[in-house]
Design a protein around this motif. Sequence first.
Motif: not given
Length: 344
Positions: A252-257, A312-314, A326-331, A337-339
């Motif tokens: 449950l972690l924001d990927p940008h942290t 993933y892939h959703r 579900i959000v899709l972005e490039e990192m 993919y993340w919520c």
Amino acid sequence: MPEGHSVHRIARQFDRNYVGRVVAASSPQGRFAEGAALLDGREAVSVRAVGKQMFLAFDGDLWLRVHLGMYGAWDFAGEILVDPTIASANGRMGQTNQRGTDLVDSDLDGDAPVLDAAGENSLTSIGAPRRARVHVRMSEQTRGLDAPGDHDDADEWPPPVVGQVRLRLMTDITCADLRGPTACELQTPDEVQATIAKLGPDPLVDDPVAGEERFTEVVRRKPTPIGLLLMDQSVVSGIGNVYRAELLYRALLDPHTPGKLVPEEVVRSIWRDWSRLLVIGVETGQMMTMDDLDPEAYRRAMAHRDDRHWVYHRAGLPCRVCGTEIVLEEMGARKLYWCPSCQK
């Protein structure tokens, strides 16, 4: 791209079928002709996987290093002795993970295999070592078991070379073809150690406690987003795009942290979760990241990727927990993919 579980499965396949045997090596494509000539006629003496790289040792202190990268794959043919610690009669392993491979003339027992939509053949139970004859279809669109008495190119030995094969390794009964790797090179023992020293800890290689400490210390001093750190093979070995998305969601972690702002207990929980998911991936051959499924849901998940991942892939689909899209972005030049609701 093959993630860590696939490479460990490949290494175990080589351990069962090549280590202790004299190997005939060739480079049908010609791009590894000199290296193949040096390997030809040597005995394979050991193999190890670290993250996404495999190291196969031959007598004379000569090592083969293979990094499959985005498109690499190993194709096995012949009689394959299945490692009892993994649950697949392996055929194609790598970027497409057994797609285009059929199990034929087998004496496998136990539960029936679960075939996923990509053609992966994974058994639902792990038994004693079993011998199975496998072959690779010439057309990846052709799947299914051969009828008794059918004859095709799979009956030929050695198997015909199909496509761009960088390296072919053969024993008297087993053939492994390497296609499209990012790296295929010979190394000395010192060079192998130098390569491994640059990699982050691997839960199946490093001491679990030491690996956790090393991972935690590195992440907690980095300003880099955790979504990038998990893909950095110098921080932790073996995690790719699928496991990154799923580990972050499960935490449950924001990927940008930034790594240094992730609480220490969360960093440690990610390591322990990765250790657990990696073992499941090696055992099943699939990146199963959902827990506590009933038998029918588990079978669906083994058969279809869309039923075995949280995010993933959703992209564009509702979160399985909160319903948020579900959000899709490039990192890091890869799809993430993340919520945005669950992963605050």
